[in-house]
Structures are given as structure tokens and as C-alpha cells.
Design a protein around this motif. Structure first.
Motif, mmCIF file in Angstrom:
data_model
loop_
_atom_site.group_PDB
_atom_site.id
_atom_site.type_symbol
_atom_site.label_atom_id
_atom_site.label_comp_id
_atom_site.label_asym_id
_atom_site.label_seq_id
_atom_site.Cartn_x
_atom_site.Cartn_y
_atom_site.Cartn_z
ATOM 1 N N VAL A 119 -5.147 10.030 12.730
ATOM 2 C CA VAL A 119 -5.049 11.078 11.710
ATOM 3 C C VAL A 119 -6.138 12.115 11.944
ATOM 4 N N GLY A 120 -7.308 11.661 12.364
ATOM 5 C CA GLY A 120 -8.415 12.570 12.667
ATOM 6 C C GLY A 120 -8.869 13.351 11.453
ATOM 7 N N ARG A 121 -9.197 14.587 11.687
ATOM 8 C CA ARG A 121 -9.689 15.442 10.603
ATOM 9 C C ARG A 121 -8.588 16.372 10.114
ATOM 10 N N MET A 122 -7.424 15.796 9.930
ATOM 11 C CA MET A 122 -6.297 16.586 9.449
ATOM 12 C C MET A 122 -6.682 17.239 8.118
ATOM 13 N N LYS A 123 -6.265 18.462 7.931
ATOM 14 C CA LYS A 123 -6.693 19.217 6.752
ATOM 15 C C LYS A 123 -5.813 19.004 5.528
ATOM 16 N N GLY A 124 -4.839 18.101 5.620
ATOM 17 C CA GLY A 124 -4.040 17.771 4.444
ATOM 18 C C GLY A 124 -4.853 16.897 3.505
ATOM 19 N N LYS A 125 -4.227 16.481 2.423
ATOM 20 C CA LYS A 125 -4.911 15.554 1.511
ATOM 21 C C LYS A 125 -4.067 14.298 1.395
ATOM 22 N N MET A 135 0.852 -1.154 0.000
ATOM 23 C CA MET A 135 0.000 0.000 0.000
ATOM 24 C C MET A 135 0.903 1.223 0.000
ATOM 25 N N VAL A 136 0.586 2.176 -0.851
ATOM 26 C CA VAL A 136 1.354 3.414 -0.959
ATOM 27 C C VAL A 136 0.430 4.566 -0.574
ATOM 28 N N VAL A 137 0.923 5.438 0.287
ATOM 29 C CA VAL A 137 0.159 6.607 0.717
ATOM 30 C C VAL A 137 0.955 7.849 0.352
ATOM 31 N N LEU A 138 0.332 8.774 -0.367
ATOM 32 C CA LEU A 138 0.889 10.102 -0.622
ATOM 33 C C LEU A 138 0.071 11.075 0.215
ATOM 34 N N ALA A 139 0.741 12.022 0.878
ATOM 35 C CA ALA A 139 -0.001 12.938 1.745
ATOM 36 C C ALA A 139 0.629 14.317 1.753
ATOM 37 N N THR A 140 -0.218 15.303 2.053
ATOM 38 C CA THR A 140 0.234 16.669 2.290
ATOM 39 C C THR A 140 -0.060 17.031 3.739
ATOM 40 N N ARG A 141 0.682 17.965 4.236
ATOM 41 C CA ARG A 141 0.520 18.389 5.628
ATOM 42 C C ARG A 141 -0.674 19.331 5.747
ATOM 43 N N PRO A 142 -1.183 19.479 6.966
ATOM 44 C CA PRO A 142 -2.192 20.510 7.197
ATOM 45 C C PRO A 142 -1.588 21.876 6.884
ATOM 46 N N TRP A 181 3.143 17.223 -2.935
ATOM 47 C CA TRP A 181 3.039 16.291 -1.808
ATOM 48 C C TRP A 181 4.167 16.558 -0.823
ATOM 49 N N ASP A 182 3.932 16.207 0.438
ATOM 50 C CA ASP A 182 4.955 16.385 1.464
ATOM 51 C C ASP A 182 5.638 15.073 1.838
ATOM 52 N N GLY A 183 4.985 13.956 1.613
ATOM 53 C CA GLY A 183 5.598 12.688 1.959
ATOM 54 C C GLY A 183 4.841 11.509 1.403
ATOM 55 N N HIS A 184 5.496 10.368 1.490
ATOM 56 C CA HIS A 184 4.841 9.121 1.096
ATOM 57 C C HIS A 184 5.236 8.022 2.074
#
Length: 115
Positions: free
Chosen positions: A84-90, A1-8, A54-57
Motif C-alpha cells: 500500500v505504501g504511502r498511498m494518499k487515500g484514507k 476484519m473490514v477495511v473501508l478505503a478511498t483512492r488516492p 468511500w471507494d471500496g471495502h
């Protein structure tokens, strides 16, 4: 599984990386069947050099799709998602099947590993 994410938006890149590699990793490392868990901080985006998309994977490795599916139904997964909650990143979460292309020898069909 690969996750790409951005920070709040209110977090710095450093805060996000420390959070992901620290307290969030402690949650994710508890997933049943998890064989490997790697994180990468995006330090340069060739397509968007002025503002990386993106900020990380993270790459989470399981022995099989069945193991991954079981982990995604586990209370440990529910706890990691709740963390993770309702973090505002994507984020984007992808399930992939990897092939190690360096291990393949010339003339060997795709999908078969060299021994």
C-alpha cells in the motif's frame, strides 16, 4: 476484519478497483489463516450521493481472533502493508465479530446459529 478505503486523489475509481482486486489482492491472499476475502466497489453512497465518502471495502475472514492476530503479525501482512505504501487515500480498519442474522430462527438468542 473490514477495511473501508478511498483512492488516492490522482487515481480514478476504476484504477483503484483494478489495483485493489489485482495486484493488492495478490498480496493479501497470502495471509496465513485467511478463509475468505471479498471486495466491494462503492457504486452509490446513500448519505453522500453526489460524492461518495468511500471507494471500496474489503472483508477478510479468519477462523478466529487468534488466527487474525497471528496474520497481523506475519511477514505476509507486513508485505501487504508495504505494498500500500504511502498511498494518499484514507482507510478505516475494523475488527468485527459477525452474526448471520438470516440463519437465526425466531426466538433464538442473538449469537447462536441455527443448525
Amino acid at each position: 476484519m473490514v477495511v473501508l478505503a478511498t483512492r488516492p486523489p490522482e487515481w480514478t475509481r476504476e484504477q483503484f478497483t483494478l489495483w485493489w482486486r489485482g495486484e493488492h489482492a495478490e498480496q493479501a491472499k497470502k495471509l496465513p489463516g485467511l478463509q475468505a476475502y471479498r471486495h466491494g466497489e462503492v457504486v452509490f453512497d446513500y448519505d453522500h450521493p453526489e460524492a461518495p465518502e468511500w471507494d471500496g471495502h474489503a472483508v477478510l475472514t479468519f477462523p478466529s481472533r487468534d488466527h487474525l492476530d497471528a496474520a497481523l503479525k506475519s511477514p505476509q501482512w507486513a508485505a501487504a502493508v508495504a505494498h500500500v505504501g504511502r498511498m494518499k487515500g484514507k482507510r478505516i480498519v475494523l475488527v468485527t465479530e459477525e452474526a448471520d442474522l438470516l440463519l437465526r430462527t425466531a426466538g433464538q438468542p442473538a449469537g447462536e446459529a441455527a443448525t
